[in-house]
Design a protein around this motif. Sequence first.
Motif, PDB file in Angstrom:
ATOM      1  N   LEU A  95     -10.770  29.014  -6.821  1.00 24.51           N
ATOM      2  CA  LEU A  95     -10.953  28.800  -5.387  1.00 24.51           C
ATOM      3  C   LEU A  95     -11.023  27.305  -5.084  1.00 24.51           C
ATOM      4  CD1 LEU A  95     -13.691  31.484  -4.582  1.00 24.51           C
ATOM      5  CD2 LEU A  95     -11.201  31.716  -4.417  1.00 24.51           C
ATOM      6  N   THR A  96     -10.504  26.915  -3.921  1.00 25.89           N
ATOM      7  CA  THR A  96     -10.587  25.526  -3.490  1.00 25.89           C
ATOM      8  C   THR A  96     -11.919  25.270  -2.799  1.00 25.89           C
ATOM      9  OG1 THR A  96      -9.599  25.989  -1.332  1.00 25.89           O
ATOM     10  CG2 THR A  96      -8.084  25.509  -3.152  1.00 25.89           C
ATOM     11  N   ALA A  97     -12.191  24.005  -2.496  1.00 26.01           N
ATOM     12  CA  ALA A  97     -13.454  23.639  -1.838  1.00 26.01           C
ATOM     13  C   ALA A  97     -13.606  24.352  -0.506  1.00 26.01           C
ATOM     14  CB  ALA A  97     -13.514  22.124  -1.655  1.00 26.01           C
ATOM     15  N   LEU A  98     -12.532  24.458   0.265  1.00 30.79           N
ATOM     16  CA  LEU A  98     -12.606  25.118   1.569  1.00 30.79           C
ATOM     17  C   LEU A  98     -12.905  26.607   1.394  1.00 30.79           C
ATOM     18  CD1 LEU A  98     -12.294  24.973   4.633  1.00 30.79           C
ATOM     19  CD2 LEU A  98      -9.826  25.292   4.335  1.00 30.79           C
ATOM     20  N   GLU A  99     -12.291  27.240   0.403  1.00 28.09           N
ATOM     21  CA  GLU A  99     -12.511  28.666   0.176  1.00 28.09           C
ATOM     22  C   GLU A  99     -13.930  28.933  -0.302  1.00 28.09           C
ATOM     23  OE1 GLU A  99      -7.989  30.090  -1.035  1.00 28.09           O
ATOM     24  OE2 GLU A  99      -9.299  29.188  -2.557  1.00 28.09           O
ATOM     25  N   ARG A 100     -14.461  28.049  -1.127  1.00 30.21           N
ATOM     26  CA  ARG A 100     -15.814  28.249  -1.621  1.00 30.21           C
ATOM     27  C   ARG A 100     -16.851  28.107  -0.504  1.00 30.21           C
ATOM     28  NH1 ARG A 100     -15.246  24.399  -7.008  1.00 30.21           N
ATOM     29  NH2 ARG A 100     -13.627  25.671  -8.049  1.00 30.21           N
ATOM     30  N   GLY A 101     -16.454  27.439   0.583  1.00 33.99           N
ATOM     31  CA  GLY A 101     -17.395  27.221   1.687  1.00 33.99           C
ATOM     32  C   GLY A 101     -17.865  28.497   2.357  1.00 33.99           C
ATOM     33  N   VAL A 102     -17.145  29.610   2.184  1.00 32.81           N
ATOM     34  CA  VAL A 102     -17.561  30.866   2.831  1.00 32.81           C
ATOM     35  C   VAL A 102     -18.576  31.623   1.993  1.00 32.81           C
ATOM     36  CG1 VAL A 102     -15.275  31.042   3.888  1.00 32.81           C
ATOM     37  CG2 VAL A 102     -15.739  32.316   1.796  1.00 32.81           C
ATOM     38  N   LEU A 103     -18.768  31.232   0.750  1.00 29.68           N
ATOM     39  CA  LEU A 103     -19.608  32.008  -0.156  1.00 29.68           C
ATOM     40  C   LEU A 103     -21.089  31.848   0.198  1.00 29.68           C
ATOM     41  CD1 LEU A 103     -17.841  31.197  -3.556  1.00 29.68           C
ATOM     42  CD2 LEU A 103     -17.492  33.179  -2.060  1.00 29.68           C
ATOM     43  N   PRO A 104     -21.866  32.891   0.027  1.00 30.72           N
ATOM     44  CA  PRO A 104     -23.318  32.807   0.297  1.00 30.72           C
ATOM     45  C   PRO A 104     -24.027  32.027  -0.804  1.00 30.72           C
ATOM     46  CG  PRO A 104     -22.771  34.958  -0.618  1.00 30.72           C
ATOM     47  CD  PRO A 104     -21.460  34.231  -0.421  1.00 30.72           C
ATOM     48  N   GLU A 105     -25.307  31.797  -0.601  1.00 27.50           N
ATOM     49  CA  GLU A 105     -26.090  31.088  -1.609  1.00 27.50           C
ATOM     50  C   GLU A 105     -26.115  31.853  -2.922  1.00 27.50           C
ATOM     51  OE1 GLU A 105     -27.658  28.200  -1.654  1.00 27.50           O
ATOM     52  OE2 GLU A 105     -27.038  27.610   0.368  1.00 27.50           O
ATOM     53  N   GLY A 162     -12.886  20.498   2.263  1.00 24.46           N
ATOM     54  CA  GLY A 162     -13.671  21.415   3.088  1.00 24.46           C
ATOM     55  C   GLY A 162     -13.922  20.905   4.485  1.00 24.46           C
ATOM     56  N   ARG A 163     -13.371  19.702   4.854  1.00 21.45           N
ATOM     57  CA  ARG A 163     -13.625  19.144   6.182  1.00 21.45           C
ATOM     58  C   ARG A 163     -12.297  18.737   6.845  1.00 21.45           C
ATOM     59  NH1 ARG A 163     -15.763  14.484   6.306  1.00 21.45           N
ATOM     60  NH2 ARG A 163     -15.533  13.945   4.102  1.00 21.45           N
ATOM     61  N   LEU A 164     -12.155  19.065   8.137  1.00 24.37           N
ATOM     62  CA  LEU A 164     -10.950  18.738   8.882  1.00 24.37           C
ATOM     63  C   LEU A 164     -10.731  17.236   8.979  1.00 24.37           C
ATOM     64  CD1 LEU A 164      -8.589  19.160  10.858  1.00 24.37           C
ATOM     65  CD2 LEU A 164     -10.276  19.456  12.686  1.00 24.37           C
ATOM     66  N   ASP A 165     -11.774  16.470   9.309  1.00 21.67           N
ATOM     67  CA  ASP A 165     -11.592  15.038   9.553  1.00 21.67           C
ATOM     68  C   ASP A 165     -11.734  14.188   8.299  1.00 21.67           C
ATOM     69  OD1 ASP A 165     -14.258  15.403   9.157  1.00 21.67           O
ATOM     70  OD2 ASP A 165     -14.917  14.480  11.048  1.00 21.67           O
ATOM     71  N   ALA A 166     -11.799  14.807   7.143  1.00 21.22           N
ATOM     72  CA  ALA A 166     -11.962  14.037   5.906  1.00 21.22           C
ATOM     73  C   ALA A 166     -10.794  13.084   5.677  1.00 21.22           C
ATOM     74  CB  ALA A 166     -12.114  14.982   4.711  1.00 21.22           C
ATOM     75  N   ILE A 167      -9.618  13.434   6.162  1.00 20.97           N
ATOM     76  CA  ILE A 167      -8.453  12.577   5.925  1.00 20.97           C
ATOM     77  C   ILE A 167      -8.605  11.219   6.587  1.00 20.97           C
ATOM     78  CG2 ILE A 167      -7.138  13.356   7.937  1.00 20.97           C
ATOM     79  CD1 ILE A 167      -4.628  13.215   6.126  1.00 20.97           C
ATOM     80  N   LEU A 168      -9.427  11.129   7.633  1.00 19.34           N
ATOM     81  CA  LEU A 168      -9.599   9.854   8.327  1.00 19.34           C
ATOM     82  C   LEU A 168     -10.335   8.829   7.463  1.00 19.34           C
ATOM     83  CD1 LEU A 168     -10.527  11.199  11.882  1.00 19.34           C
ATOM     84  CD2 LEU A 168      -8.285  10.512  10.996  1.00 19.34           C
ATOM     85  N   GLU A 169     -10.875   9.275   6.343  1.00 17.70           N
ATOM     86  CA  GLU A 169     -11.538   8.351   5.413  1.00 17.70           C
ATOM     87  C   GLU A 169     -10.540   7.684   4.469  1.00 17.70           C
ATOM     88  OE1 GLU A 169     -14.405  10.717   3.407  1.00 17.70           O
ATOM     89  OE2 GLU A 169     -15.415  11.350   5.268  1.00 17.70           O
ATOM     90  N   TYR A 170      -9.273   8.118   4.519  1.00 19.07           N
ATOM     91  CA  TYR A 170      -8.236   7.569   3.629  1.00 19.07           C
ATOM     92  C   TYR A 170      -7.259   6.750   4.481  1.00 19.07           C
ATOM     93  CZ  TYR A 170     -10.168  11.074   0.480  1.00 19.07           C
ATOM     94  OH  TYR A 170     -11.013  11.835  -0.281  1.00 19.07           O
ATOM     95  N   ASP A 171      -7.537   5.449   4.584  1.00 19.88           N
ATOM     96  CA  ASP A 171      -6.810   4.586   5.518  1.00 19.88           C
ATOM     97  C   ASP A 171      -5.299   4.608   5.302  1.00 19.88           C
ATOM     98  OD1 ASP A 171      -9.207   3.894   6.623  1.00 19.88           O
ATOM     99  OD2 ASP A 171      -9.429   2.022   5.481  1.00 19.88           O
ATOM    100  N   ALA A 172      -4.863   4.716   4.063  1.00 19.90           N
ATOM    101  CA  ALA A 172      -3.429   4.669   3.769  1.00 19.90           C
ATOM    102  C   ALA A 172      -2.678   5.849   4.380  1.00 19.90           C
ATOM    103  CB  ALA A 172      -3.203   4.637   2.257  1.00 19.90           C
ATOM    104  N   TYR A 173      -3.394   6.903   4.742  1.00 19.34           N
ATOM    105  CA  TYR A 173      -2.754   8.108   5.272  1.00 19.34           C
ATOM    106  C   TYR A 173      -3.091   8.343   6.743  1.00 19.34           C
ATOM    107  CZ  TYR A 173      -1.714   9.044   0.411  1.00 19.34           C
ATOM    108  OH  TYR A 173      -1.239   8.946  -0.869  1.00 19.34           O
ATOM    109  N   VAL A 174      -3.658   7.323   7.384  1.00 22.08           N
ATOM    110  CA  VAL A 174      -4.059   7.466   8.782  1.00 22.08           C
ATOM    111  C   VAL A 174      -3.148   6.635   9.673  1.00 22.08           C
ATOM    112  CG1 VAL A 174      -5.912   7.172  10.459  1.00 22.08           C
ATOM    113  CG2 VAL A 174      -6.456   7.871   8.117  1.00 22.08           C
ATOM    114  N   ASP A 175      -2.520   7.288  10.622  1.00 25.66           N
ATOM    115  CA  ASP A 175      -1.749   6.608  11.664  1.00 25.66           C
ATOM    116  C   ASP A 175      -1.954   7.380  12.955  1.00 25.66           C
ATOM    117  OD1 ASP A 175      -0.250   8.901  11.341  1.00 25.66           O
ATOM    118  OD2 ASP A 175       1.462   7.907  10.412  1.00 25.66           O
TER     119      ASP A 175
END
Length: 860
Positions: free
Chosen positions: A147-157, A95-108
């Motif tokens: 639904l994926t985490a990103l898709e669920r992010g649009v749902l209301p409370e 659900g977050r764009l920059d979440a990949i930066l937390e995975y060092d093996a995939y960051v270049d």
Amino acid sequence: MPIRRAKRAESLYAAVEGYDLVVTPDAPLASAINRRLDRPHFGTFATTPRRLAAGRREQAEDRRAFLELVTSTDRDWKAVAYAVGNVLQCWEHTGRLDAILEYDAYVDDATREVVAGMRTLRTTSKRLTEYEIDEGRSVAVVGHDQLTALERGVLPESFDRVDLFTDEAFDHPPFHVFESATDVVAALLETVSPSNAENVAVVLDGGGRYSSLVESAFEAADIPFYGGPGFADDPHHRAFVRLLRLCFRGSETTVGDAAPVLSQLGIDVPVADRERRIEAVDGAGAAWLRSFRDAAADRTFAAALDAYATEAGVDLSRLDEELRRLGLADEPVTEDAVDRLAYYLQTYEVPVDADNEGVLLADAKSSAYVDRPVVFHLGMGEAWTHSAPQRPWVDTEAQFDRYVGDFQRLLQSGDRRYYLVQDAAGGEPITPCLYLGDLLDDEFERFSDLDSVEHRRRPRPTGEGFDRQPTGVEPESVETVSQSALNSYVNSPRDYLFDRLLDAPDRERFVEGNLFHDFAEFYVNHPDAVAAADAGDLVDAMLAEAAAFFAADEEPLRRRTYRVGLELITAYLDEAAPESDDFLTPASGRGTNFFADYFDEPVDSPLTERWFEDASLGLKGKIDLVRSPTHLLDYKSGRRKLASQVVGGAATDPPADAPNFQAALYLAYYRSVRPDERLEFTFFHFLEPMADAIAGEADLDDALTTVTYHPVAFDEYVASREAYERLLDGYADCRETFADLGYEAYEEILAPLTFPETTDRGKLRDSAFAARFTDAVDAATAAGVDAEKGVDQAIRELNGARRRAFFREDPDAFESFVGERLDELNERRAGEERFPVDGLGGEPNYRRVDNRDLLLEGDR
């Protein structure tokens, strides 16, 4: 767990009709619910999170991001594509764009650039991240777990969940099991027509063989369809990329390499030319290809595309637009740039404008719901199973559950559904989609282990459904067979069949072999004409004839080979001039002779290239040279074989791994012409002594392999004076033993004995024959003779004679073998059984097959 029954669209609509907004995991299901609306509704009713956020149909945002980023960076296209894929996938599951930066093996650096660039791009994922459904609307979510985490992010409370499945189990229909993929497609065509196409969907592996087979079958039957071929599958798009690749292959490019391009240009390619180099072939098509290639280095991609489109007479403006989006249109055509274009087309799905009419073709791994009354599921094998993303940000268990859920819904699409499958391929069972193993309680390895209906080509008394009917056409019988056809048939009947059905291209080894054969035939008829000619001119003529098959840098080696080959053939024929004999017809009438045309002289000798055909024996062939009334000769340009290898290659029970029946076939025929005579067949491997010939030390004997036919049974031969004399020329103890024994005693001892059928040395030594032979010889020879060792050497020598020659029982067995094969062949031609891939000896020797790409292994 059992297959859960999926709720029908009508049931789902009944559950959600009172809500302001309905969120579904996939667009086809949303469309199906919307089609059930029975009241006016303001704004969107059922939709997916992505359509809701983007306000339009979902776009391939990975492609869009790639196009935006690749033109603003100098990084390798593959590195950018890899980073874009990782960033979007991680965004989807976290659900977050920059979440990949937390995975060092995939960051270049490329990944960081992509993350930074995508912050400003208005991708669907970015819109999803920013979008929120108004809390004041009543919302139903159908299939929340899908639904994926990103898709669920649009749902209301606050929202209500609607399950996709009931608590009941789904009783799936039977699997219709066919023998081949073509039978599956044929069955499909028996049901689908242009008039009912709008009511039909076909679910299949979009990248598998069923896809191309179904598309071709529908096109041939004028059945409209959509959802099939993509942008990269357009035949002219593929041909253009292939044409660009050909520009960098050099002078060794053959007509066969360019055949797909020429086909799209509407140019017929003679099959005989397919293995010839484009450089050496005449014709407008080859000339245009050479011209395009020569100008490619000075052209841009846009100019090259315009040249192709003009020649093909088609509009390729859509591909031109894509080249401009990639920044390639005004770039020069280079090999690296062509590789980048090809990579892009293979990696991304480019949108195409298509009429949504006719049969819907749905990809089994991209679809979860198909809203058509009749749905055919084709194949249903392992290719229907997703490869779960192996990334640390993916919850593999949850993702697997999504895949299984989609699969269960897909199985239940349609009011009527048919599962059309194959049970085996290549003699091995086809593994059903792995999700079935989790959903069905039964133990199974193949579809026939489940509830299934088998469909064979032949009608059964209780047959149902898609059985084939015989054509009723009376086949022509095959009365005679050549040695090459017999070799092919015994190795692989299916390969033999394709040899008969398909035109074969001229091949280098055949063209060169024919040139040497033609020279030998001409030299026998006109030795003086050859002697008066310049040898260099003859070699030049041969090079010109074969030049289409080799590159220019090979010419020195070829020239030397041709020169030495002609010299050795001439030397042999001068040394062993054939003896005249008129037992055959005065003219063969079979084909032409290159050197006869070159010298403008006829070749009409009863000694050369003699055709024979004998229906009573079932044999036919062409004898290269009648060396003498009892001696035949065949020219070979390949490696020399020993006499034992020649005889072994003619084995029939069982056949050899590389069957070769030439010597057996020719001698079987020739003994009918000259019965009760000892006959010889010689293979002249005229290129064998090439190295020695270059050094001036060639020995023609090194090029000759001769096998003999003895017009007696082997047991008769063993007791003959010829065999006895052979032992006197053998090993030392053998000579001493049988010289002491004498021929009369030798004949008397062997007359009542039968030589064992085995050729295994150990079994011969342990046989009753060896024991009786040894005892009798030992009793009849002097005390100082080592009879035991002498007999052992004699048995070895006699066994060697059998392994290097043919005896009366051998052609007898061969003739029976040929008769059985002809009966079998004609039964298969009549349709009584299929032509199998495997030959009499089991799996074919694939080095000997000519149609490897057409052989689907096993019983298919």
